[in-house]
Design a protein around this motif. Structure first.
Motif, PDB file in Angstrom:
ATOM      1  N   LYS A  38     -14.253 -15.758  12.060  1.00 59.20           N
ATOM      2  CA  LYS A  38     -13.206 -14.768  11.824  1.00 59.20           C
ATOM      3  C   LYS A  38     -12.629 -14.953  10.414  1.00 59.20           C
ATOM      4  CE  LYS A  38     -12.181 -14.163  16.731  1.00 59.20           C
ATOM      5  NZ  LYS A  38     -11.158 -14.196  17.799  1.00 59.20           N
ATOM      6  N   ASP A  39     -11.326 -15.110  10.292  1.00 65.30           N
ATOM      7  CA  ASP A  39     -10.730 -15.150   8.958  1.00 65.30           C
ATOM      8  C   ASP A  39     -10.141 -16.498   8.558  1.00 65.30           C
ATOM      9  OD1 ASP A  39     -11.379 -12.685   8.037  1.00 65.30           O
ATOM     10  OD2 ASP A  39      -9.504 -11.733   8.607  1.00 65.30           O
ATOM     11  N   GLY A  40      -9.820 -17.370   9.507  1.00 62.06           N
ATOM     12  CA  GLY A  40      -9.244 -18.659   9.119  1.00 62.06           C
ATOM     13  C   GLY A  40      -7.813 -18.510   8.610  1.00 62.06           C
ATOM     14  N   PRO A  41      -7.368 -19.344   7.662  1.00 63.93           N
ATOM     15  CA  PRO A  41      -8.151 -20.388   6.987  1.00 63.93           C
ATOM     16  C   PRO A  41      -8.471 -21.563   7.906  1.00 63.93           C
ATOM     17  CG  PRO A  41      -5.840 -20.525   6.330  1.00 63.93           C
ATOM     18  CD  PRO A  41      -5.961 -19.285   7.168  1.00 63.93           C
ATOM     19  N   TYR A  42      -9.693 -22.057   7.792  1.00 60.95           N
ATOM     20  CA  TYR A  42     -10.178 -23.075   8.711  1.00 60.95           C
ATOM     21  C   TYR A  42     -10.043 -24.497   8.182  1.00 60.95           C
ATOM     22  CZ  TYR A  42     -12.143 -19.121  11.230  1.00 60.95           C
ATOM     23  OH  TYR A  42     -12.297 -17.947  11.932  1.00 60.95           O
TER      24      TYR A  42
ATOM     25  N   ALA B 165      -7.593 -27.015  18.498  1.00 69.27           N
ATOM     26  CA  ALA B 165      -6.279 -26.643  19.014  1.00 69.27           C
ATOM     27  C   ALA B 165      -5.655 -25.538  18.159  1.00 69.27           C
ATOM     28  CB  ALA B 165      -5.366 -27.868  19.027  1.00 69.27           C
ATOM     29  N   GLN B 166      -5.962 -25.529  16.871  1.00 69.54           N
ATOM     30  CA  GLN B 166      -5.426 -24.511  15.970  1.00 69.54           C
ATOM     31  C   GLN B 166      -6.084 -23.156  16.191  1.00 69.54           C
ATOM     32  OE1 GLN B 166      -5.687 -25.687  11.854  1.00 69.54           O
ATOM     33  NE2 GLN B 166      -4.710 -23.828  11.092  1.00 69.54           N
ATOM     34  N   PHE B 167      -7.361 -23.174  16.637  1.00 68.67           N
ATOM     35  CA  PHE B 167      -8.106 -21.932  16.865  1.00 68.67           C
ATOM     36  C   PHE B 167      -8.700 -21.945  18.283  1.00 68.67           C
ATOM     37  CE2 PHE B 167      -8.223 -22.901  12.342  1.00 68.67           C
ATOM     38  CZ  PHE B 167      -7.778 -21.708  11.788  1.00 68.67           C
TER      39      PHE B 167
ATOM     40  N   TRP C 122     -13.854 -20.495   3.102  1.00 74.93           N
ATOM     41  CA  TRP C 122     -13.369 -20.895   4.428  1.00 74.93           C
ATOM     42  C   TRP C 122     -11.857 -20.658   4.560  1.00 74.93           C
ATOM     43  CZ3 TRP C 122     -17.759 -22.744   2.451  1.00 74.93           C
ATOM     44  CH2 TRP C 122     -18.834 -22.963   3.314  1.00 74.93           C
ATOM     45  N   LYS C 123     -11.245 -20.089   3.513  1.00 78.89           N
ATOM     46  CA  LYS C 123      -9.800 -19.887   3.516  1.00 78.89           C
ATOM     47  C   LYS C 123      -9.394 -18.431   3.286  1.00 78.89           C
ATOM     48  CE  LYS C 123      -9.092 -24.584   1.733  1.00 78.89           C
ATOM     49  NZ  LYS C 123      -8.635 -25.441   0.618  1.00 78.89           N
ATOM     50  N   TRP C 124     -10.274 -17.644   2.664  1.00 76.99           N
ATOM     51  CA  TRP C 124      -9.960 -16.250   2.377  1.00 76.99           C
ATOM     52  C   TRP C 124     -10.300 -15.341   3.554  1.00 76.99           C
ATOM     53  CZ3 TRP C 124     -12.970 -17.343  -2.649  1.00 76.99           C
ATOM     54  CH2 TRP C 124     -12.094 -17.824  -3.632  1.00 76.99           C
ATOM     55  N   THR C 125      -9.685 -14.164   3.577  1.00 73.18           N
ATOM     56  CA  THR C 125      -9.991 -13.170   4.610  1.00 73.18           C
ATOM     57  C   THR C 125     -11.359 -12.553   4.340  1.00 73.18           C
ATOM     58  OG1 THR C 125      -8.992 -11.354   3.375  1.00 73.18           O
ATOM     59  CG2 THR C 125      -7.541 -12.631   4.831  1.00 73.18           C
ATOM     60  N   ALA C 126     -11.920 -11.924   5.363  1.00 76.27           N
ATOM     61  CA  ALA C 126     -13.230 -11.295   5.221  1.00 76.27           C
ATOM     62  C   ALA C 126     -13.197 -10.190   4.164  1.00 76.27           C
ATOM     63  CB  ALA C 126     -13.684 -10.724   6.563  1.00 76.27           C
ATOM     64  N   ALA C 127     -12.096  -9.433   4.110  1.00 74.75           N
ATOM     65  CA  ALA C 127     -11.987  -8.338   3.140  1.00 74.75           C
ATOM     66  C   ALA C 127     -11.964  -8.873   1.715  1.00 74.75           C
ATOM     67  CB  ALA C 127     -10.728  -7.519   3.419  1.00 74.75           C
ATOM     68  N   LEU C 128     -11.213  -9.944   1.502  1.00 76.67           N
ATOM     69  CA  LEU C 128     -11.146 -10.522   0.163  1.00 76.67           C
ATOM     70  C   LEU C 128     -12.495 -11.121  -0.238  1.00 76.67           C
ATOM     71  CD1 LEU C 128      -9.700 -11.370  -2.384  1.00 76.67           C
ATOM     72  CD2 LEU C 128      -8.778 -13.353  -1.154  1.00 76.67           C
ATOM     73  N   LYS C 129     -13.151 -11.783   0.687  1.00 73.16           N
ATOM     74  CA  LYS C 129     -14.460 -12.364   0.379  1.00 73.16           C
ATOM     75  C   LYS C 129     -15.479 -11.285   0.036  1.00 73.16           C
ATOM     76  CE  LYS C 129     -15.109 -14.967   4.030  1.00 73.16           C
ATOM     77  NZ  LYS C 129     -15.793 -15.954   4.898  1.00 73.16           N
TER      78      LYS C 129
END
Length: 502
Positions: A362-366, A305-307, A333-340
């Motif tokens: 995508k980016d989450g955070p999940y 439901a969140q995503f 599972w919580k950081w953005t793709a750019a930060l990772k």
């Protein structure tokens, strides 16, 4: 290739090659081989001296810094005699390490056991034990008392706390939670205290516990950007990022002796259950926590439901490959793709989840560290309902159900009340051939129940490994890390027996 290897090394992360097999085995694949023959005392002595010199030098450097002249003198090469390898002998036979004896089994099961009697606030006793499968063990635990968070200055009694932490992707975060979670919890409870000294509602206590979990997790995870952009030395940055690379499930239980309320906060799949004796003498099981994983229907529904635009987010009971749906850490599972990407390229971050495997990620955070919290009143035994609490990491629950654990401890308790600490010696029963592997992992069977330990936590662990089937238990402990991960996980257990109001 590196990303695939990392995934295989993490017991809570789904593999690529074993995705369709159930149950998912524990995994870690490589270890150095052992020496083919035991070294002689002289050879061992030489090695010990060399090790001791190196250890002393390292400690001096750590304590005093490189500029310390005393440290510099310690690292001066010491003249040693070359070990005589002739002492290893000449043989074409491999000398294998002996498997554990029955005495070794009991010693290993009791290595980290403890019993606390006469604790504050209506606690008769509590037992604890831990058995490692990983090396180092990725589980951690804490227990003890702390000042009543809602009492006036200098007044009031103390609360009791018990917690277990189950790490994954390393031991670093579970080890940190052992010392860092309770200060955050105490601070959050103190902040929730009404200014007019009125009673705090259950809902307010539960919200304070949620706040403490998420505040600590934010401090670990959301600080990543500021950490890498700071002027700190690289080594300091690496150590601050390390806990967030790892992950940990956490189960915290707090007991207020005055109200006899037990508050349980849970993230992940550690589990707390209550055993209570009914009028007919049978022990009744009450769940105090709910497993927070992608396989739990309510959790799967919450995440979907969140995503809503990511229909593949929960597959096979996992959230983009991660089994727990609520955890501390797990920054990937919580950081953005750019930060990772930045962390991966410049600070040795993990390449998880794999975009090769999860193309729609995508980016989450999940996942979140916000716990599910319950509050339960523990009856006074004078009311005719003895009760106990079992809290354990999923290593125990992989081997038995909540009802089986309560039944085992209940029968153990009844024996204790009758003065029968352990069962008498009896001839070992033949339970058939031992099978441990993908076909069968460690598990409890009622017909193999045994009552030979005077520590309730050790009692549960032994029965989870095979109980009275001594060859099964020996076999379970014969496998060491990393092979042990295919048949058993780290196991940490605490059992609390509630006493009458003082």
């Amino acid at each position: 290739m590196i990303s695939e290897r990392l995934i295989r090394q993490r017991p809570r992360l789904v593999t690529i090659t074993r995705l369709h097999y159930q149950p998912l085995p524990r995994r870690l694949r490589f270890s150095s081989s052992e020496s083919s023959k035991t070294a002689s005392p002289s050879a061992v002595g030489t090695g010990v001296v060399s090790f001791a010199v190196g250890l002393a030098a390292g400690w001096a450097l750590y304590r005093n810094g490189k500029s310390d002249k005393r440290a510099a003198s310690l690292v001066t090469p010491t003249a040693l005699t070359a070990p005589d390898l002739n002492e290893l002998g000449v043989s074409d036979q491999v000398a294998y390490t002996k498997p554990p004896t029955l005495e070794d089994v009991t010693r290993q099961l009791n290595e980290h056991n403890f019993t606390v009697r006469g604790a504050l606030g209506g606690i008769d006793r509590y037992d604890g034990a831990q058995l490692a499968s990983n090396s180092p063990c990725e589980d951690a635990f804490v227990h003890g008392s702390f000042s009543n968070p809602f009492s006036t200055a200098g007044g009031g009694g103390k609360w009791m706390a018990w917690a277990v932490f189950d790490g994954h992707c390393g031991w670093q975060l579970s080890n940190l939670l052992k010392t860092q979670l309770m200060p955050f919890v105490r601070r959050s409870l103190a902040d929730a205290k009404p200014t007019d000294d009125s009673d705090l509602s259950e809902e307010a206590v539960q919200q304070a516990l949620k706040n403490s979990f998420t505040t600590l997790d934010d401090a670990l995870v959301k600080s990543a950007t500021s950490t890498i952009e700071s002027d700190l030395p690289f080594a300091e940055k690496a150590r601050r990022l390390e806990p967030a690379y790892a992950g940990a499930c956490a189960l915290l239980t707090l007991f207020d002796p005055e109200s006899r309320k037990l508050h349980v906060a849970s993230t992940g799949d550690c589990r707390a259950v209550l055993g209570q004796k009914a009028a007919d003498g049978k022990w009744v099981t009450t769940a105090l926590s709910e497993d927070c994983t992608g396989a739990t229907p309510s959790e799967a529904a919450r995440i979907k439901a969140q995503f809503p635009d990511e229909p593949d987010i929960v597959q096979g009971g996992r959230v983009w490959g991660l089994q727990p749906s609520r955890t501390f850490g797990d920054g990937m599972w919580k950081w953005t793709a750019a930060l990772k990407k930045n962390l991966r390229y410049h600070f040795n971050g993990l390449s998880l989840p794999s975009r090769t495997r999860y193309k729609n990620y995508k980016d989450g955070p999940y996942v979140t560290a916000e716990p599910l919290v319950t509050t339960t009143r523990i009856p006074d035994p004078k009311e005719g309902r003895p009760s106990f609490l079992i809290l354990a990491t999923d290593g125990l629950w992989d081997t038995m159900s909540s009802e089986q654990a309560v039944d085992l401890v209940g029968k153990w308790y009844d024996r204790q009340q009758k003065g029968a600490v352990v069962e008498p010696e009896k001839q070992t029963e033949d339970f058939g051939p031992v099978i441990l592997g993908w076909r069968q992992q460690c598990k409890y069977e009622e017909r193999k129940a045994t009552f030979r330990d005077d520590n309730a936590a050790v009692h549960l662990i032994r029965n989870g490994l095979g109980g009275a089937d001594e060859e099964m238990v020996r076999g379970a402990l014969a496998f060491r890390y990393p092979n042990s991960r295919d048949i058993r996980d780290d196991i940490t257990v605490q059992v609390v027996f509630f006493g009458p109001v003082q």
